[in-house]
Scaffold this active site. Structure first.
Site, PDB file in Angstrom:
ATOM      1  CG  ASP A 190      -2.358   0.675   0.907  1.00 25.46           C
ATOM      2  OD1 ASP A 190      -2.301   1.842   0.447  1.00 25.46           O
ATOM      3  OD2 ASP A 190      -3.409   0.097   1.065  1.00 25.46           O
ATOM      4  CG  HIS A 261      -4.391   2.284  -1.928  1.00 24.99           C
ATOM      5  ND1 HIS A 261      -4.372   3.116  -1.054  1.00 24.99           N
ATOM      6  CD2 HIS A 261      -5.646   2.318  -2.357  1.00 24.99           C
ATOM      7  CE1 HIS A 261      -5.792   3.382  -0.664  1.00 24.99           C
ATOM      8  NE2 HIS A 261      -6.536   2.973  -1.614  1.00 24.99           N
ATOM      9  CD  GLU A 324     -10.090   4.227  -1.235  1.00 26.10           C
ATOM     10  OE1 GLU A 324     -10.885   5.028  -0.728  1.00 26.10           O
ATOM     11  OE2 GLU A 324      -8.885   3.720  -0.798  1.00 26.10           O
TER      12      GLU A 324
END
Ligand code: ACM
Ligand code: ZN
Length: 748
Positions: A190, A261, A324
């Site tokens: 991440d 990410h 995202e």
């Protein structure tokens, strides 16, 4: 009364009890409850004189669990003398199901099934052994046949925001296995850390596994420490964990995040981005604009990484994230724009889809299947992909209706980083409110699906993101006992579920959690506090439902003495109510701060619909309680991608002086304050929203109006703005309370 009847019904369906038992039937306390259990006469006396016969690998795991719970292991025996008490573990190698039979007789306990089934049977037996400690170590004779309802029963762990060492990951896997979960989703990469050694790209862990500090406190405060933080797993350690999990019938699904990410990877190799951007491994939580570019060299890198990952993880599934991903950089990048043109793509959403398709083709060529978060639906789903539905259930429904498999992880039921109890008694959490009762109420298969589509819902998963979870004790606290609820949701027959009955069995399972030295949350034992309507406008009532053996007293904050709670408390004024709950376990104080207005308790009608987990009762808007920060779901109504428009029934002509609207601003979670607020249809007199420093803000509209119904419009900002998490997606608008000041018109 109803609950007692239900419980009896559940018990009688579950267990045909023999009539002459000498002590409580503790198999009835198993979590998850089994498909069928029949109590028999007599008992097995458990102790260190018992031997284990049968499958060696299973015996080893059983003994490792017994060491955790009882501090000793049992000897293994090849043959058994007469009267010798024994546990017989029979693995039927050709049985690939997860079902098992557990038979407890006076001198022998038999567990039979496939490799996974025997594991689940041993997990049941470990519970029975713990329960037996309250009954002089006697386990009632019983025959159990058991099998799971869902094939995918997952728990996730984010080791990027905070890192957890191998020994703890193993313990986590044991806890999952003891509650019959079968999948561990390991979130390994991440923005805040890359945690898996990749031999071809050593900087991923030399650079990407370390950050210069971490965020402290809630996101909004934007405060950081400067303590270097990091860690990673070597490939050898990964293999060790995968083998450990496999031995416990748990499949490990690794997650390698792309295209967003990806800050930690980019910090290691800036050429992975559109502009060779040099960044640090992220210290804070939230979204970051620099993501993987869609150039060939990035795909080559990802394929190299995935090749090593595939070699480490036998799992059929590889999770590639996909959530995202901000698209700003792609919009400005000639290479990405060229990828759009040459592949006849419409826009950057289709470019994301192109990205996922390309990775999927690679994984499929290696015999693996792709899982992604539900954003992988955008721009068209890759042909064989499985969708993990996290932004509610719509992603899962869309996947299933188009013939794809789905795993359900909707935030409001499955996110264990949310609060599980009264905020003042809980450690700082991400926000949201997912108490154990909510988890227990989850039905993974949406009603709207037909029977063919239903088959595509493989199961569900709890997600444990660790932005605010810094240590192992806190992981256990967030996981337990909510895991028990999810375990039952996924294993047991949903038509027989009953929360009260579950809560009783949960109390028995506390014995096992204590034996395992699990730091489990006691939040489920708090009294239930609700605001209910009163007959009069301007008033509400505070209703308290204690759990068994709790003594509840209350007082206004400015009063000196507590009074015993008997009936709902009339709330007619603003102020703080303190509730004290005493039991033999603990004494806790709970609080409710009331902000009352003449409109408090009035009826509210929605003119635009709220959504999903935030479709809370409309009475929440006039219950006198302004939601706090971090937000806890039940105090807020949420609208997504649209204005919030509501109508308050002021109970006859009312002369309005001013209206206060309390709203939330938490861009990292896609929640944005309204742009403006106005009354009736008078948008000309709308009041622009001005935000202070805190997340919870109030906008006051002082337009004098006389009305018996008052329409309040809170204008949405629409999409999440560029530079915020989920940029370009529909944003949420959260409102907690609307207070109307003024007086009845006829009292002029
Ligand atoms: C997620 O929670 N971003 C999948
Ligand atoms: Zn690019």
């Amino acid at each position: 009364m109803k609950n007692i009847r239900l419980r009896l019904q559940v018990l009688s369906v579950l267990f045909c009890l023999a009539s002459s038992l000498t002590f409580a039937q503790k198999e009835s306390d198993l979590v998850p409850f089994p498909t069928a259990a029949e109590g028999n006469r007599g008992h097995f006396l458990f102790g260190q004189d018992v031997v284990i016969v049968g499958n060696n690998a299973s015996a080893e795991i059983f003994n490792s669990w017994l060491l955790m719970t009882n501090g000793y292991a049992l000897p293994k025996a090849e043959s058994v003398a007469k009267k010798q008490k024994a546990i017989y573990l029979t693995v039927e190698n050709n049985d690939t199901t997860e079902s098992y039979r557990l038979t407890v007789k006076k001198n022998a306990i038999y567990i039979q099934g496939g490799r996974a089934g025997v594991m689940h049977g041993m997990a049941s037996l470990i519970q029975l052994i713990s329960f037996s400690k309250e009954h002089k170590n006697r386990i009632a004779c019983v025959t159990i046949s058991d099998a799971p309802a869902f094939s995918y029963r997952g728990v996730h762990l984010d080791v990027c925001r905070h890192f957890f060492p191998v020994d703890f990951v193993k313990r986590y896997i044991d806890l999952l296995a003891l509650y019959k979960m079968n999948t561990f989703h390991w979130h390994l990469t991440d923005d805040q850390g890359w945690r898996i050694e990749i031999k071809k790209y050593p900087l991923l862990t030399e650079v990407g596994a370390w950050r210069k500090g971490s965020m402290i406190g809630p996101y909004r405060n934007q405060q950081f420490d400067s303590i270097p933080y990091g860690g990673f797993y070597t490939q050898e350690q990964i293999r060790e964990v995968v083998a450990y999990a496999k031995a416990r019938a748990i499949n490990v699904v690794p997650e390698i995040e792309m295209p967003g990410h990806s800050t930690a990877a980019i910090a290691s190799y800036p050429w992975l981005t559109c502009k060779d951007t040099v960044v640090d491994v992220a210290r804070g939580w939230g979204g970051f604009p620099d993501v993987f570019c869609t150039k060939d060299s990035t795909f080559n890198f990802l394929q190299d990484v995935l090749t090593e990952v595939i070699d480490l993880f036998p799992s059929k599934y590889i999770h590639i994230g996909g959530d995202e991903c901000p698209k700003e950089r792609w919009k400005e990048c000639p290479v990405c724009q060229n990828t759009i043109t040459t592949n006849n793509l419409k826009d950057e959403a289709e470019l994301q889809s192109y990205f996922i398709h390309r990775i999927e083709a690679f994984l499929n060529s290696k015999g693996k299947n792709l899982i992604g978060w539900d954003e992988i639906l955008e721009g068209g789903l890759a042909p064989n992909a499985t969708v993990m539905s996290w932004r509610g259930i719509d992603g899962g429904i869309a996947a299933a209706t188009s013939g794809h498999d789905a795993i359900m992880t909707p935030g409001s039921y499955c996110y264990f980083d949310h609060y599980q109890g009264e905020k003042n008694l809980e450690p700082l959490a991400f926000g949201g409110y997912t108490p154990i009762e909510k988890v227990y109420s989850y039905q993974p298969v949406p009603d709207t699906l037909n029977s063919d589509q239903r088959k595509h819902i493989l199961g569900a998963q709890a997600n444990l993101w660790t932005e605010y979870i810094t240590d192992q004790k806190q992981i256990e606290y967030m996981l337990m006992p909510r895991l028990l609820a999810l375990s039952e949701v996924l294993w047991s027959d949903s038509t027989r579920r009953d929360y009260k009955n579950f809560e009783d069995r949960l109390h028995s399972n506390e014995r096992l959690l204590k034996d395992l030295k699990v730091n489990y949350a006691k939040s489920f034992m708090r009294p239930l506090i609700e605001v209910v309507k009163s007959d009069e406008m301007g008033e509400v009532q505070l209703k308290i439902t204690p759990k068994e053996h709790q003594h509840v007293a209350w007082k206004w904050g400015d009063a000196s003495d507590f009074k015993k709670y008997k009936n709902p408390i009339e709330i007619e004024r603003s102020g703080l109510i303190q509730v004290r709950s005493i039991s033999d376990r603990d004494t806790v104080m709970l609080f409710r701060k009331f902000d009352m207005a003449p409109s408090s308790g009035c009826n509210v009608k929605l003119l635009t619909n709220t959504k999903g987990a935030y479709a809370n009762p409309t009475s929440t808007l006039t219950d006198g309680i302004v939601g706090g920060y971090p937000w806890s779901g039940k105090q807020w109504l949420g609208w997504i991608g649209k204005d919030a428009v509501v109508e308050l029934d002021l109970g006859g002509d009312f002369s309005v002086d001013s209206v206060q609207v309390w709203h939330l601003d938490e861009p990292s979670s896609w929640i944005h304050a309204p742009a403006s607020v106005y009354l009736q249809d008078d948008s000309l007199h709308s009041v622009p929203v001005v935000l202070g420093k805190s997340a919870v803000n109030c906008t006051t509209v002082s337009t004098p109006i006389t009305a018996s119904t008052l329409k309040v419009t809170m204008k949405s900002i629409g999409k999440n703005p560029v530079g915020t998490n989920g940029a370009g997606e529909n944003g949420w608008l959260f409102v907690s309370e609307i207070l109307v000041y003024g007086h009845k018109a006829n009292k002029e």
